[in-house]
Each structure stands twice: as structure tokens, then as C-alpha cells.
Design a protein around this motif. Sequence first.
Motif, PDB file in Angstrom:
ATOM      1  N   GLN A  49     103.952  84.680  52.805  1.00  0.00           N
ATOM      2  CA  GLN A  49     104.603  84.229  54.029  1.00  0.00           C
ATOM      3  C   GLN A  49     104.886  85.429  54.926  1.00  0.00           C
ATOM      4  OE1 GLN A  49     108.109  82.013  52.849  1.00  0.00           O
ATOM      5  NE2 GLN A  49     106.964  80.091  52.795  1.00  0.00           N
ATOM      6  N   THR A  51     107.038  86.481  58.410  1.00  0.00           N
ATOM      7  CA  THR A  51     108.095  86.025  59.305  1.00  0.00           C
ATOM      8  C   THR A  51     107.937  86.668  60.677  1.00  0.00           C
ATOM      9  OG1 THR A  51     109.608  87.837  58.724  1.00  0.00           O
ATOM     10  CG2 THR A  51     109.646  85.855  57.337  1.00  0.00           C
ATOM     11  N   GLU A  52     108.627  86.083  61.642  1.00  0.00           N
ATOM     12  CA  GLU A  52     108.580  86.664  62.986  1.00  0.00           C
ATOM     13  C   GLU A  52     109.201  88.057  62.995  1.00  0.00           C
ATOM     14  OE1 GLU A  52     112.635  84.916  62.677  1.00  0.00           O
ATOM     15  OE2 GLU A  52     110.627  84.359  62.030  1.00  0.00           O
ATOM     16  N   ARG A  53     110.158  88.287  62.100  1.00  0.00           N
ATOM     17  CA  ARG A  53     110.802  89.609  62.019  1.00  0.00           C
ATOM     18  C   ARG A  53     109.809  90.672  61.555  1.00  0.00           C
ATOM     19  NH1 ARG A  53     115.828  91.400  62.352  1.00  0.00           N
ATOM     20  NH2 ARG A  53     116.399  93.342  61.305  1.00  0.00           N
ATOM     21  N   GLU A 289      98.494  82.130  57.403  1.00  0.00           N
ATOM     22  CA  GLU A 289      99.566  81.252  57.897  1.00  0.00           C
ATOM     23  C   GLU A 289      99.016  80.046  58.645  1.00  0.00           C
ATOM     24  OE1 GLU A 289     103.186  81.471  57.992  1.00  0.00           O
ATOM     25  OE2 GLU A 289     102.732  82.659  56.225  1.00  0.00           O
ATOM     26  N   TYR A 351     104.060  85.987  67.227  1.00  0.00           N
ATOM     27  CA  TYR A 351     105.486  86.268  67.041  1.00  0.00           C
ATOM     28  C   TYR A 351     106.344  85.204  67.732  1.00  0.00           C
ATOM     29  CZ  TYR A 351     110.056  87.983  68.387  1.00  0.00           C
ATOM     30  OH  TYR A 351     111.398  88.063  68.639  1.00  0.00           O
ATOM     31  N   LEU A 354     106.242  81.921  65.755  1.00  0.00           N
ATOM     32  CA  LEU A 354     107.066  81.985  64.539  1.00  0.00           C
ATOM     33  C   LEU A 354     108.544  82.031  64.888  1.00  0.00           C
ATOM     34  CD1 LEU A 354     104.965  84.461  62.350  1.00  0.00           C
ATOM     35  CD2 LEU A 354     105.108  81.968  62.164  1.00  0.00           C
ATOM     36  N   ASN A 355     108.871  82.649  66.013  1.00  0.00           N
ATOM     37  CA  ASN A 355     110.257  82.673  66.471  1.00  0.00           C
ATOM     38  C   ASN A 355     110.737  81.267  66.776  1.00  0.00           C
ATOM     39  OD1 ASN A 355     112.612  83.009  68.281  1.00  0.00           O
ATOM     40  ND2 ASN A 355     112.083  85.176  68.173  1.00  0.00           N
ATOM     41  N   TYR A 357     109.430  78.527  65.596  1.00  0.00           N
ATOM     42  CA  TYR A 357     109.410  77.793  64.327  1.00  0.00           C
ATOM     43  C   TYR A 357     110.669  78.076  63.509  1.00  0.00           C
ATOM     44  CZ  TYR A 357     107.680  76.080  59.818  1.00  0.00           C
ATOM     45  OH  TYR A 357     107.519  75.412  58.628  1.00  0.00           O
ATOM     46  N   SER A 358     111.160  79.315  63.561  1.00  0.00           N
ATOM     47  CA  SER A 358     112.331  79.687  62.763  1.00  0.00           C
ATOM     48  C   SER A 358     113.606  78.994  63.240  1.00  0.00           C
ATOM     49  CB  SER A 358     112.549  81.201  62.806  1.00  0.00           C
ATOM     50  OG  SER A 358     112.942  81.630  64.103  1.00  0.00           O
ATOM     51  N   MET A 359     113.668  78.613  64.518  1.00  0.00           N
ATOM     52  CA  MET A 359     114.837  77.893  65.027  1.00  0.00           C
ATOM     53  C   MET A 359     114.538  76.424  65.261  1.00  0.00           C
ATOM     54  SD  MET A 359     115.035  79.426  68.892  1.00  0.00           S
ATOM     55  CE  MET A 359     113.584  79.920  69.810  1.00  0.00           C
ATOM     56  N   ASN A 360     113.472  75.969  64.621  1.00  0.00           N
ATOM     57  CA  ASN A 360     112.985  74.608  64.831  1.00  0.00           C
ATOM     58  C   ASN A 360     113.716  73.622  63.931  1.00  0.00           C
ATOM     59  OD1 ASN A 360     111.491  72.422  65.529  1.00  0.00           O
ATOM     60  ND2 ASN A 360     109.597  73.098  64.565  1.00  0.00           N
TER      61      ASN A 360
END
Length: 395
Positions: A49, A51-53, A289, A351, A354-355, A357-360
Motif C-alpha cells: 500500500q 499512502t498520499e503521505r 494501486e 497524490y 490518494l489525498n 481517498y484518505s478523507m473519503n
Amino acid sequence: MSVSHIIILLFIGYIIFTIDKKQENFPVPVILVGIGIGLSFIPYFSDIQVTERTIYHVFLPALLFTSAYQFSASEFKKNAGIIIFLATIGIMLTVGLLGALVYLVSGPFVSMSFLGALVIASILTPTDPVSVVSIIQKAAGDDTIADVVEGESLLNDGTSIVIFSTLSGMLVQSQSAGIFSFFGQFLLVSLGGVALGVIFGWLISKAVYFTHHKQYHVMLSIVLAYGIFNIAEAIHVSGVLATVSAGVMLSFEFATSEKEEEFKENLDGFWTIVEPSILTLLFLLIGIEAKEFLAFGAWGFAFIIFALSVIVRFIIVMGTTQAFPKWHDKISWRESTVITWGGLKGSMSIYLILNLYSMNSGQQDMIVSLSFAAVLVSLVVQSMGVSPLAKKLIK
């Protein structure tokens, strides 16, 4: 992602880059993404995986810094007007026009709000020409087009992040933002990042003269690339623009020194190894991904979004060249077409996806999938088509 994963992926990438050195116009990003998609079906790689980070704080600073310090100071000065316009006002116009078109044609395919369409547009505005810059130089025989494409890509990431952050906050968290507050925030984040980068870039350029050891030159560059990025983010200004400005400042300062070639050669010995290594991991991880995001039923609309993004970019580029008298006669529709096609999507767009997606909360799944698919289509179609297009139109 384990150490063994990284070693295997790097080994694959080095093989691909070796082939690239022996073959003309070898589409490295496409090959790596394709291999990554294939690896995602192998159990050993399927649990990787990213991540955006990871993309933002590990991959981007190195890629941005390498491109920035290698960018010719004289070429930047010569093309500054069109580069800055495309990377700022051009990006804003692109988001508005592309978002409106995506919303207007979305009806038969998906249910989408106008704000959602604007978010997709903001994801697709940053350009990431990666290996196509050298292809454009060889195919077109003119550095101007390649310099405009590369210079724009260095600066437009910062603009895109500010626009995306505002729009995604409105979409996901129902935040409101007035036009004056948006421009105020944009100027603060952008100019703050640029100022920070220029100051620290100048300081490091002076520190370089205190030692003749190339190892320390490299160490200072690593501290600058990652240090300035994280300092900027910590004080809430643009880390992207801080890193780019620091790299460009080094290029300007080196250009005034008799030891310019020596300084750049010292840095190249390290960063020209780091860059393909990071690109290898980045594009293979994008492919790995991709499987999670691309199993959806609106691929036809994704192709339409990609086509609209190219059309809108061409309109903006053509309009920009006509607006600047200096460029009116120098860049015709032929050169504008190559500049348009050279602005493919890549690391920054991933990025931003994914950003989001992370707050989705699950409500934006279609936006994420459509954006990912459009980026993938851009990588494949534009990177493979840029060489024949440049040869046909320019030569």
C-alpha cells in the motif's frame, strides 16, 4: 512495504531504465505502470500500500528538487512570462473550464455535482512530464518547447494543491470559501513558499563555497530538498514551491560561478541516481494501486474526461501564447499542440487522488475512480504519442 519489496521493485526499474538507454523513445512510465498492474495480481505484491503521505513527503521533494536545480537559469528567465502565467492563472482557468465541461457532459454517465466536477478538474491540472521532456527535445530539435513544459510543471504543482485543498474541503467537509479568502490564502501559501525557498536556496548556495568536498555538497542538497519542504509545510506555506524555488535559486547562483559545472556535476552524481530510483518505485506503485480503483463501470466517461482535459489545455496554451506579444509569432498552433500533449498527468495527480481517498466517506468513490482512470489514460496515451506528434508537427 518491506525492504525486500523495495529491492525487487528497484531491480525491475533498473532493467527498464537500462532498456530505455538503448531504445529511442521508450515509454518508461507506461511500461512501469503496466508491470505494476501485473504485479498487483501476485499475492506477494498485492498487499503493498502506498499512502498520499509517502508520495508527498518522500517522493516529491527529491523529484522537484532534481528538476529545479538542473533547470537552466537562462532558459527560465527567457521563458518566465509564459511559464508563470500557465502555472498560475492558466491553471485556475483550466479548472473552471474543464470542471464546467465535465459537469455538462456527466449526465448520461454518472450523477455528479458541479463541485465534484471541479475537484476532478483540479486533480487533472498539474502536469508531470517526467521522461517526455528529453523526448520532446530530441523530436522537436528545439529546447524552447521542452523548457516551457518542464518549467510549467515545476510551478503548477503548488497552484494545484491550493485549488484542490479548497475545493475538496468544500466537497467533503462542506466548508465554504469566498473568492477573496481563496485568493488571500493562495497568495499567502504560494508567496510564502517561494520566499522561504529563495532565502534558504541562497544560503545553501553560499555554504557550498566553504568546502571543496563533493560529499558535503550532496549532503547540503539533501538537507535543502527535504528540510525546506518540511519547514514550509510546518508553517503552512507551500512545501512544493519552497523546494522548487530553492532548487531554482541554486541554479541561478551556480550560473554566476566559474565552478557551475563542477557544482552541478557533484550534485548530479547523487541525484541522477535517486531520480530514476524514485520514478521506478512511484510508477510501479501506481500500477499496483491501480487495481483497487479501476474496477468501475464508467470507463467511457473517463476517456471523455481525458479528451476534454487535452482540449481545454490546448485552448489555454493557445490563448496564452496569443496574449503575450513575445510569443505570438514564436509559438504557433503546432508548438502549442506539442506543449499541450507534453503536459501528461503523473505523481502530483496521484497524490491528490490518494489525498481525497484518505478523507473519503464513500461518497466520492466515483470521483476517485474517474480521476485515477483519466490519469492512467494520460500516462499511456500522451507518453506514447508525444514523440511521433512532435516529429510530425515541428520537424
